[in-house]
Design a protein around this motif. Structure first.
Motif, mmCIF file in Angstrom:
data_model
loop_
_atom_site.group_PDB
_atom_site.id
_atom_site.type_symbol
_atom_site.label_atom_id
_atom_site.label_comp_id
_atom_site.label_asym_id
_atom_site.label_seq_id
_atom_site.Cartn_x
_atom_site.Cartn_y
_atom_site.Cartn_z
ATOM 1 N N MET A 154 -3.257 0.561 -3.743
ATOM 2 C CA MET A 154 -1.996 -0.718 -4.387
ATOM 3 C C MET A 154 -1.542 -0.408 -5.338
ATOM 4 O O MET A 154 -1.547 0.238 -5.981
ATOM 5 C CB MET A 154 -2.519 -1.748 -4.023
ATOM 6 C CG MET A 154 -1.757 -3.141 -4.372
ATOM 7 S SD MET A 154 -0.989 -3.871 -2.692
ATOM 8 C CE MET A 154 -2.680 -4.005 -1.069
ATOM 9 N N LEU A 168 0.441 -0.757 -0.093
ATOM 10 C CA LEU A 168 -0.167 -0.156 -0.167
ATOM 11 C C LEU A 168 0.521 1.342 0.202
ATOM 12 O O LEU A 168 2.127 1.371 0.875
ATOM 13 C CB LEU A 168 -1.415 -0.403 1.408
ATOM 14 C CG LEU A 168 -2.547 -1.388 1.291
ATOM 15 C CD1 LEU A 168 -2.818 -1.184 2.400
ATOM 16 C CD2 LEU A 168 -3.146 -0.286 -0.166
ATOM 17 N N THR A 199 0.104 -4.235 3.266
ATOM 18 C CA THR A 199 -0.604 -4.672 2.354
ATOM 19 C C THR A 199 -1.922 -4.714 1.884
ATOM 20 O O THR A 199 -3.015 -5.552 1.761
ATOM 21 C CB THR A 199 -0.477 -6.187 1.818
ATOM 22 O OG1 THR A 199 -0.010 -7.370 2.954
ATOM 23 C CG2 THR A 199 1.610 -5.548 1.667
#
Length: 339
Positions: A207, A188, A221
């Motif tokens: 992302m 991220l 993530t």
């Protein structure tokens, strides 16, 4: 050999003139794109007589152009018997050689082909001081790499690149290719710049499937893991979301009243308590049960609710326990939480 020199040379050695003027009139091509490295008579004049076309000399480099002025055009037409309509010394013809641009993506792919130790995983190849080059469209192997060196620890690499079709100019036919290779990862990053103190939500993150920057701490993530966290410093768009830059947003403050809940199969209990320390969403904190005068550990559900897990062992709120708890506040949250 430059175009003008090549044409002048043909005049000097007395190449065969194409005969007397032809009854069929040709027309001047104002601009022509050629694919080969040779300029032909038909690149300057259209509608030539059958069999009249012939090579004149070397063309420009791929992607480059040359101009042929009116006096040269008149001399060439006279030399080869071209009956040219609207002859004029002020006319010009531009000949451009088609070219294919070799950009950073091309050279990055070439570096990867020549470094099998990179494997099949995702990598980012960043070239330093790079300048695109132009080659002939039909050149199947325009660049060859040699002397490739790669330091796997730093990621730095260098190689010497050679043109497959040399131009004769040593400064253009070979050059040093350098850069850095990074392994990439999916994580991220911030969708936009944010100041310190901002409370994050899913809309603040996006992302990046091939992030290649240097990571100094744990990266996230999952958007759910950062929701409600607070930034400890300002960040810019595209920067990775790192654990070191976040802290739990305090929902419950020390001294706040709270409802203590305990749920087990067939059992649901509540009690009134008071928080003994600050806590963020999902964080474990100590709370004093005002009914039993016992200290329990629970997870912060909201600003006014603590959930005690099954198996949590309450301790008496005597002076020793409170003193130990007070000293423990100087340690990390991990020491105070039940994991």
């Amino acid at each position: 050999m430059p175009m003008r020199v090549a044409i002048a040379s043909m005049f000097a050695i007395g190449l065969a003139a194409g005969g007397a003027a032809h009854a069929h009139a040709a027309t001047l091509r104002g601009a022509t794109v050629i694919a080969s490295g040779t300029v032909r008579l038909s690149d300057l004049f259209a509608d030539l007589e059958p069999g009249q076309d012939r090579p004149l000399g070397p063309g420009p480099a791929p992607g480059a152009s040359i101009q042929v002025g009116g006096r040269q055009l008149l001399a060439i037409a006279d030399e080869y018997g071209v009956d040219w309509l609207d002859q004029s010394p002020s006319a010009t013809a531009t000949i451009t050689r088609a070219g294919r641009v070799l950009d950073q993506d091309y050279f990055a792919g070439l570096v990867r082909q020549n470094l099998p130790d990179l494997g099949d995983g995702p990598v980012s190849i960043e070239l330093r001081d790079f300048h695109p080059i132009i080659v002939a469209p039909d050149d199947k192997k325009p660049i060859v790499l040699s002397d490739i060196k790669w330091d796997q620890r730093s990621g730095w690499f260098s190689a010497t690149a050679y043109r497959g079709q040399p131009t004769g100019d040593i400064t253009r036919d070979s050059f040093l290719l350098t850069g850095v290779i990074h392994a990439t990862r999916r994580l991220l990053v911030y969708a936009h710049a944010l100041p310190a103190g901002s409370v994050l939500s899913a809309s603040d993150a996006q992302m990046d499937d091939s992030y290649a920057g240097h990571i100094t701490s744990k990266a996230f993530t999952n958007e759910a893991d950062i929701d409600g966290m607070t930034l400890t410093r300002g960040v810019v768009a595209g920067a990775p979301i790192l654990d070191q830059d976040l802290q739990r947003t305090v929902l419950m403050h020390k001294g706040d009243p709270a409802v203590i809940t305990f749920t087990a199969p067939g059992v649901h209990l509540t009690a009134t308590g008071r928080a003994l320390e600050d806590g963020g969403a999902g964080q474990y904190v100590h709370i004093l049960n005002l009914s039993s005068n016992m200290i329990v550990t629970g997870r912060v559900i909201s600003a006014s609710e603590i959930e005690v897990a099954a198996g949590s062992n309450p301790v008496p709120s005597d002076s020793n326990a409170l003193r130990r708890l007070t000293s423990a506040r100087g340690r990390s949250r991990a020491d105070l939480s039940l994991r």
